[in-house]
Design a protein around this motif. Structure first.
Motif, PDB file in Angstrom:
ATOM      1  N   PRO A 176       0.803  -1.231   0.000  1.00 50.27           N
ATOM      2  CA  PRO A 176       0.000   0.000   0.000  1.00 50.27           C
ATOM      3  C   PRO A 176       0.838   1.285   0.000  1.00 50.27           C
ATOM      4  N   GLU A 177       1.866   1.340  -0.831  1.00 47.91           N
ATOM      5  CA  GLU A 177       2.705   2.552  -0.798  1.00 47.91           C
ATOM      6  C   GLU A 177       2.009   3.755  -1.427  1.00 47.91           C
ATOM      7  N   PHE A 178       0.903   3.501  -2.186  1.00 52.16           N
ATOM      8  CA  PHE A 178       0.139   4.614  -2.745  1.00 52.16           C
ATOM      9  C   PHE A 178      -0.977   5.065  -1.786  1.00 52.16           C
ATOM     10  N   ALA A 179      -0.935   4.553  -0.543  1.00 51.78           N
ATOM     11  CA  ALA A 179      -1.999   4.873   0.410  1.00 51.78           C
ATOM     12  C   ALA A 179      -2.120   6.387   0.619  1.00 51.78           C
ATOM     13  N   TYR A 180      -3.336   6.855   0.668  1.00 50.39           N
ATOM     14  CA  TYR A 180      -3.621   8.258   1.001  1.00 50.39           C
ATOM     15  C   TYR A 180      -5.122   8.353   1.268  1.00 50.39           C
ATOM     16  N   TYR A 181      -5.564   9.501   1.758  1.00 57.00           N
ATOM     17  CA  TYR A 181      -7.002   9.673   1.971  1.00 57.00           C
ATOM     18  C   TYR A 181      -7.666  10.089   0.658  1.00 57.00           C
ATOM     19  N   GLY A 182      -8.489   9.206   0.123  1.00 57.62           N
ATOM     20  CA  GLY A 182      -9.106   9.474  -1.177  1.00 57.62           C
ATOM     21  C   GLY A 182     -10.510   8.887  -1.249  1.00 57.62           C
ATOM     22  N   PRO A 183     -11.081   8.853  -2.451  1.00 56.54           N
ATOM     23  CA  PRO A 183     -12.462   8.374  -2.623  1.00 56.54           C
ATOM     24  C   PRO A 183     -12.541   6.851  -2.554  1.00 56.54           C
ATOM     25  N   MET A 184     -13.527   6.350  -1.788  1.00 51.05           N
ATOM     26  CA  MET A 184     -13.614   4.910  -1.515  1.00 51.05           C
ATOM     27  C   MET A 184     -13.697   4.056  -2.778  1.00 51.05           C
ATOM     28  N   GLY A 185     -14.396   4.568  -3.783  1.00 49.96           N
ATOM     29  CA  GLY A 185     -14.582   3.773  -4.999  1.00 49.96           C
ATOM     30  C   GLY A 185     -13.281   3.422  -5.701  1.00 49.96           C
ATOM     31  N   PHE A 186     -12.205   4.125  -5.371  1.00 47.42           N
ATOM     32  CA  PHE A 186     -10.945   3.911  -6.096  1.00 47.42           C
ATOM     33  C   PHE A 186     -10.383   2.508  -5.857  1.00 47.42           C
ATOM     34  N   ASP A 187     -10.423   2.019  -4.619  1.00 42.32           N
ATOM     35  CA  ASP A 187      -9.888   0.676  -4.339  1.00 42.32           C
ATOM     36  C   ASP A 187     -10.763  -0.414  -4.969  1.00 42.32           C
ATOM     37  N   ILE A 188     -12.068  -0.247  -4.882  1.00 46.10           N
ATOM     38  CA  ILE A 188     -12.957  -1.258  -5.483  1.00 46.10           C
ATOM     39  C   ILE A 188     -12.776  -1.238  -6.996  1.00 46.10           C
ATOM     40  N   GLY A 189     -12.676  -0.037  -7.541  1.00 42.54           N
ATOM     41  CA  GLY A 189     -12.475   0.095  -8.985  1.00 42.54           C
ATOM     42  C   GLY A 189     -11.205  -0.598  -9.444  1.00 42.54           C
ATOM     43  N   ALA A 190     -10.164  -0.553  -8.610  1.00 36.89           N
ATOM     44  CA  ALA A 190      -8.890  -1.191  -8.994  1.00 36.89           C
ATOM     45  C   ALA A 190      -9.063  -2.698  -9.121  1.00 36.89           C
TER      46      ALA A 190
END
Ligand code: SR1
Ligand code: MG
Length: 406
Positions: free
Chosen positions: A247-261
């Motif tokens: 998770p080196e790209f971890a940051y506070y962002g929009p939830m859909g981004f991880d599911i989208g990946a």
């Protein structure tokens, strides 16, 4: 003066010996560098006498895939370790154990997952992982819920989000996913046989509008602590276990981004299937499994997320009738749009996926790229209209038909 230096094999062995209680002081250790990613060194250190091993991951001060001309902050190693620690606390069965680390050396020491397969390779090899959807749905729901304003104290969340300011790695995503594929960018990387398809992306204003809206969400919506790069190369699997790494790209962002990946990488494998399954029955079966896994990932996510919200939600206003449904609908729409962007970037952008690039037959390889682009464009353009995950399946099948005729 910084103590940082890129490790040689001997340095990794010395560091491994410094991990309290792991190897005996007189152990004769072996070490190999096994990193095949874009950014870091990865060492496996083994004590053959004990049949015991660990992994040392070290960030380089530049993007390995490009070279020293692309400097990257070493602070990403701390961010990765702290994200792993949070994810391990929330989902211990789905994340490797962390044994130690060093911020100055940009090092994290963790459990060796040698008995596991990288999911991308497992899918290329034609394997099926029937527990994956349940595991990853649980992982995404739990890590997003408990790091968001829904599941943690909102002042603590603000302080936590400050620890995950990750500008260099976010810039990679902002450029490689949300900008370069839509213009004739220097970092783009595509074969000449799909140039006309790439050029269509550069001209498509309706597509650009949707990408701009998704990019805005990525830039500004600090909803939860994301993994940030949850593709199938960041997931280790066996038939009954799943572990999320990197998770080196971890940051506070929009939830859909991880599911989208996750959805995007299952779709890239879907697009690649005619290159891997020459038998029609096998092709149909593989594709059906990939699509049902996509539905299942979403359904497990939604079910877990709603349960957590209803049981452990900390925000009284979030109990307002109707709010949860609207929130879930927003995540679904975002996930679909982000999935589309992530498919497109792996075809024309800097960094590709082996699912498609290692298809031997040139015509099948080209066909897979065209199909992926059709799927990606359709998801980006339709995402905001989505009402259910079933539409992703419909749109994918329709786009695959269209792609097959280009
Ligand atoms: C320059 S890094 C290219 C890609 O590798 C990582 O896995 C991320 O997906 C990034 O976009
Ligand atoms: Mg990675």
């Amino acid at each position: 003066m910084s103590l940082y230096r890129a490790f040689a094999l001997e340095d990794a062995i010395v560091f491994a010996k410094s991990i309290p209680g792991f190897f005996p002081a007189d152990a004769v250790l072996t070490c190999e560098e096994i990193g095949d990613g874009n950014l870091n060194l990865v060492f496996r250190v083994v004590n053959p006498q004990q049949n015991k091993s660990l992994i040392i991951k070290q960030a380089l001060p530049y993007a390995k895939v490009v070279g020293e001309s692309w400097p990257l902050s070493l602070d990403r190693a701390r961010i990765e370790r702290e994200a792993l620690e949070i994810q391990y606390r929330l989902c211990p069965q789905l994340v490797p154990a962390i044994y130690g680390g060093d911020n100055e050396l940009a090092i994290t020491v963790m459990e060796d997952l040698s008995g596991y397969t990288i999911m991308r390779q497992g899918l290329i090899d034609g394997n099926i992982y029937d527990n994956f959807a349940e595991h990853i749905g649980h992982f995404i729901a739990t890590t997003l819920f408990y790091t968001s304003d829904l599941g943690m104290n909102q002042q603590d969340k603000k302080l936590q989000s400050a620890r995950f300011i990750n500008p260099d790695l976010c810039k990679i995503t902002e450029d490689l996913i949300f900008e370069d594929p839509y213009r004739d960018a220097e970092n783009n990387n595509f074969t000449e046989d799909i140039r006309s398809e790439a050029e269509k992306l550069w001209q498509d204003q309706a597509l650009h509008l949707e990408v701009a809206l998704l990019r805005e969400k990525f830039l500004t919506h600090g909803e939860a602590l994301l993994h940030g790069d949850l593709h199938t190369g960041s997931i280790f699997v066996t038939s009954d276990s799943t572990k999320v790494i990197d998770p080196e790209f971890a940051y506070y962002g929009p939830m859909g981004f991880d599911i989208g990946a996750v959805i995007a990488n299952l779709l890239l494998n879907y697009a690649a299937q005619p290159g891997w399954s020459s038998n029609h029955d096998i092709l149909r079966e593989r594709r059906a499994w990939l699509l049902s896994t996509i539905s299942s990932v979403w359904n497990h996510f939604e079910q877990n997320f709603r349960n957590l919200w209803n049981t452990y939600g900390v925000d009284s206003m979030s109990k307002t009738p109707g709010y949860q449904d609207l929130y879930i609908e927003k995540i679904l729409k975002d996930a679909i749009g982000f999935a589309g962007c992530k498919v497109i970037r792996r075809i024309v952008g800097l960094s590709h996926v082996a699912d498609i690039d290692t298809i031997e037959n040139e015509l099948h390889r080209r066909q897979a790229k065209v199909t992926a682009l059709e799927i990606g464009k359709r998801l980006v353009k339709q995402g905001r209209t989505a009402a259910s995950i079933a539409q992703v399946i419909e749109w994918t099948e329709a786009a695959a038909k269209e792609g097959a005729s280009v």
